[in-house]
Each structure stands twice: as structure tokens, then as C-alpha cells.
Design an enzyme around this catalytic site. Structure first.
Site, PDB file in Angstrom:
ATOM      1  N   ASP A 207       0.854  -1.184   0.000  1.00  0.00           N
ATOM      2  CA  ASP A 207       0.000   0.000   0.000  1.00  0.00           C
ATOM      3  C   ASP A 207       0.891   1.235   0.000  1.00  0.00           C
ATOM      4  O   ASP A 207       2.125   1.135   0.059  1.00  0.00           O
ATOM      5  CB  ASP A 207      -0.926  -0.004   1.215  1.00  0.00           C
ATOM      6  N   GLY A 233       4.511   1.543  -1.592  1.00  0.00           N
ATOM      7  CA  GLY A 233       4.773   1.816  -2.997  1.00  0.00           C
ATOM      8  C   GLY A 233       3.516   2.145  -3.768  1.00  0.00           C
ATOM      9  O   GLY A 233       2.418   2.227  -3.215  1.00  0.00           O
ATOM     10  N   ASP A 234       3.704   2.304  -5.067  1.00  0.00           N
ATOM     11  CA  ASP A 234       2.641   2.634  -6.011  1.00  0.00           C
ATOM     12  C   ASP A 234       2.389   1.426  -6.898  1.00  0.00           C
ATOM     13  O   ASP A 234       3.334   0.824  -7.426  1.00  0.00           O
ATOM     14  CB  ASP A 234       3.075   3.847  -6.851  1.00  0.00           C
ATOM     15  N   PHE A 235       1.110   1.066  -7.066  1.00  0.00           N
ATOM     16  CA  PHE A 235       0.777  -0.111  -7.873  1.00  0.00           C
ATOM     17  C   PHE A 235       1.400  -0.088  -9.255  1.00  0.00           C
ATOM     18  O   PHE A 235       1.784  -1.130  -9.800  1.00  0.00           O
ATOM     19  CB  PHE A 235      -0.740  -0.225  -8.048  1.00  0.00           C
ATOM     20  N   HIS A 253     -12.014  -1.459  -9.022  1.00  0.00           N
ATOM     21  CA  HIS A 253     -13.130  -0.538  -9.260  1.00  0.00           C
ATOM     22  C   HIS A 253     -12.704   0.931  -9.142  1.00  0.00           C
ATOM     23  O   HIS A 253     -13.498   1.819  -9.444  1.00  0.00           O
ATOM     24  CB  HIS A 253     -14.318  -0.852  -8.352  1.00  0.00           C
TER      25      HIS A 253
END
Length: 343
Positions: A207, A233-235, A253
Site C-alpha cells: 500500500d 509503494g505505487d501499484f 473498481h
């Protein structure tokens, strides 16, 4: 101009469902207020009369009788003579301090739904997302800047992830796997449920870095610090930690189709061969006939610039494009759909 035929047609159709729909939010607000005032907790020790409930909750005597009888009419309280008690539904899910308590989720919906849905007409005519606080933006507004607000927000999510984790713990054959990562797992509540039920699992949460302090506090309080590892982190910019199973709950979503496809490709690269992806959301049925799921999709469009729910068939196509096989869908908690697929 109203004709005789118009009046005859109207007389043949009961307007009751329309009236109930028009005032449906009133019932929800009664529930929200009962949770906020502690009605169900006050009755957890046993039946009480109106005067006792007034003393325990701060209800004003002028409002109390109609309020309590409305709760009884909604199936949340039971009334015997002049005494009230929790109905089975409330006793199971609305008594604070119990392991199945969903009051936090009730409070979360009260805080997050009404401000945005009150601006639905504006959203429908402009297409613009209606943030909880227009000056601060984002689904959670500025809560990440206030640790106490963020804790309350996550407490509401935890109320739901407790049940979701219990369901996933029993639905999946975890004996085939040794590790999992909960993508967007917040402060690690769902992961904690899974490692509690399956002690052999090595767990991870991926996350935003700003969530780490809340994760550390919450997982430490649950006693799972040595069982669950947090990765910030960033996806879309950082490597997703490798694992046998990667869980995406309420993640897809939030993005448009292109980003969903990209994220699923990145997840495929992170799942170990023979492992699985688990995706759960309030997915729309392929016939687009389920009103509750469509309302959830409208909500995502209200609070985000690109988000919406999506059809099960569309997800199956995206999973296949990413390289996953054998997708399978099943209902989850009566409100969600779980889709699993294999790498």
C-alpha cells in the site's frame, strides 16, 4: 391534461413501492443514529424500557418512543410490552466490542455516502466526481493528514474486512500456498485474519507508504508483526512483491479499463507459477440487472474520476489477456463477487 385512462392506470398500480423508495434514506439514518448513540450496546446486557434507554443513550424523551419503535419495525429491535431488546441481527453485528461488530462500517457509510450522493444530480449533468470535501479532494478527503481521522476511517473498513477475511479463509484451499500479498491492504486487517486462520502463511501488504505507521500500530496490537510484512509503494510504479496468491479487494473498481488491464499484467508477473489471483468487488452481473451493484458503480463514479464497478465477463477477459487461466466466479457475503484465476 389528465385523462380518464390515465387515472384508471394509476389506480391499478400501487404507489407504495415508489413512496418507500422515496424515503429509503430515512431508515438508513435511523440505523446510523442508533449506532452513534449506542442503542445496541446499551441493550447488550438485556432488555430495557424506554426510560432506561433514554438515560443510557441521551435520547430526548420527545423522540424516543417513535425512534425505538421504528428500530423495532425495521427488525433491529424487539419489543415485548414496554421493554426493548436487540433483535438477532443487531445482537450479531451491532454490539460494540464483539468480534462480528459492523457498527464501524455503518458509521463509515454515514460519513462517506451522504455528502457525495447529495450531489448526484450535479454529477449526472457534469460528469465530474463529487468529493467528500470539494476543497480537499479524494475519496477520503484529507484524512491521511489526520491520524485520528484515518484510524476511524480504517476502523470502518476493518469491520467489513473481518468478515471478508473469514470468508476468504474458508473459500480458498490455502494448504496449496505458502504466501500471499494483499494489494491495497491498508493497515493489514484482512491479512491478519488470514494468518490467524492459516498460521503457515507468510503474508504481505502492499500500500502507499503513508499507511505504514497505521499498519505498524494495528498489526502490532493484533500480535502479527512477525507474520505480515508491509511494502510501501505505487501499484503502477513499483514492483509488486512476489507471492503464491495476490488479493485485489476493492482495487480494480477505482481505475478505468486501461489501468485495470495494466495492473492485472503487473500482478501476473508477481504471482508465482501455479499461484492464484483473488479479485473481489461489487461486480455487476453480465445482464446489468442488479440494482444494488449498479448503485455501487454509480457511487464509484461519484467519488472518483475514473472508477466504476465492472462486469464479471469483462474481468474474465482482462484476466485472460494478462495470462491467467481458469477464472471462476462465486458470490461473496451476498454483496460481492469473488473471482479466482490461476497463473
Amino acid at each position: 391534461m389528465t385523462t380518464t385512462d390515465d387515472r384508471t392506470t394509476a389506480a391499478a398500480v400501487d404507489p407504495g413501492p415508489l413512496i418507500k423508495l422515496t424515503i429509503a434514506d430515512c431508515a438508513a439514518k435511523v440505523l446510523h443514529s442508533a449506532v452513534t448513540l449506542g442503542v445496541f450496546g446499551a441493550l447488550a446486557e438485556g432488555p430495557a424500557d424506554e426510560e432506561q434507554i433514554v438515560a443510557a443513550t441521551g435520547l430526548h424523551p420527545r423522540m424516543a418512543a417513535d425512534f425505538l419503535d421504528a428500530l423495532a419495525g425495521l427488525g433491529l429491535l424487539e419489543r415485548t410490552g414496554d421493554r426493548y431488546s436487540n433483535a438477532p441481527l443487531a445482537e450479531a453485528y451491532l454490539v460494540p466490542g464483539t468480534s462480528t461488530y459492523l457498527g464501524g462500517f455503518v458509521e463509515l457509510t454515514n460519513e462517506t455516502l451522504y455528502g457525495t450522493w447529495g450531489r448526484l444530480t450535479e454529477a449526472l449533468t457534469t460528469g465530474a466526481p463529487q468529493h467528500l470535501d470539494p476543497d480537499k479532494g479524494g475519496f477520503v478527503g484529507d484524512k491521511h493528514k489526520d491520524p485520528e481521522k484515518m484510524k476511524r476511517f480504517f476502523a470502518g473498513l476493518d469491520a467489513y474486512s473481518d468478515r471478508m477475511g473469514a470468508e476468504l479463509a474458508g473459500r480458498i484451499d490455502w494448504s496449496r500456498h505458502s504466501s500471499f500479498v494483499d494489494l491495497g491492504g491498508a493497515r493489514g486487517n484482512l491479512a491478519s485474519v488470514l494468518v490467524r486462520e492459516h498460521p503457515h502463511l507468510k503474508a504481505g501488504v502492499f500500500d502507499l507508504e503513508r499507511t505504514r505507521p497505521l499498519f505498524t500500530e494495528h498489526v502490532g496490537r493484533l500480535g502479527h508483526t512477525d507474520r505480515i510484512e508491509f511494502t510501501g509503494g505505487d501499484f503502477f510504479a513499483d514492483d509488486i512483491p512476489r507471492a503464491d496468491v495476490i488479493v485485489l479487494g476493492h482495487i480494480l473498481h477505482g481505475f478505468d479499463t486501461d489501468r485495470r488491464r495494466e495492473l492485472l499484467r503487473r500482478v501476473h508477473a508477481a504471482v508465482n507459477p501455479g499461484g492464484q489471483i483473488l479479485v473481489y468487488d461489487r461486480m455487476i452481473d453480465d445482464e446489468r440487472s442488479n440494482a444494488e451493484r449498479l448503485l455501487s458503480s454509480l457511487h464509484m463514479r461519484l467519488v472518483s474520476p475514473d472508477g466504476s464497478e465492472y462486469r464479471i465477463g469483462d474481468l474474465n477477459d482482462w484476466l485472460a489477456e494478462a495470462g491467467f487461466t481458469a477464472p471462476a466466479a462465486q458470490p461473496l457475503l451476498g454483496t460481492h463477487t469473488l473471482v479466482t484465476a490461476t497463473r
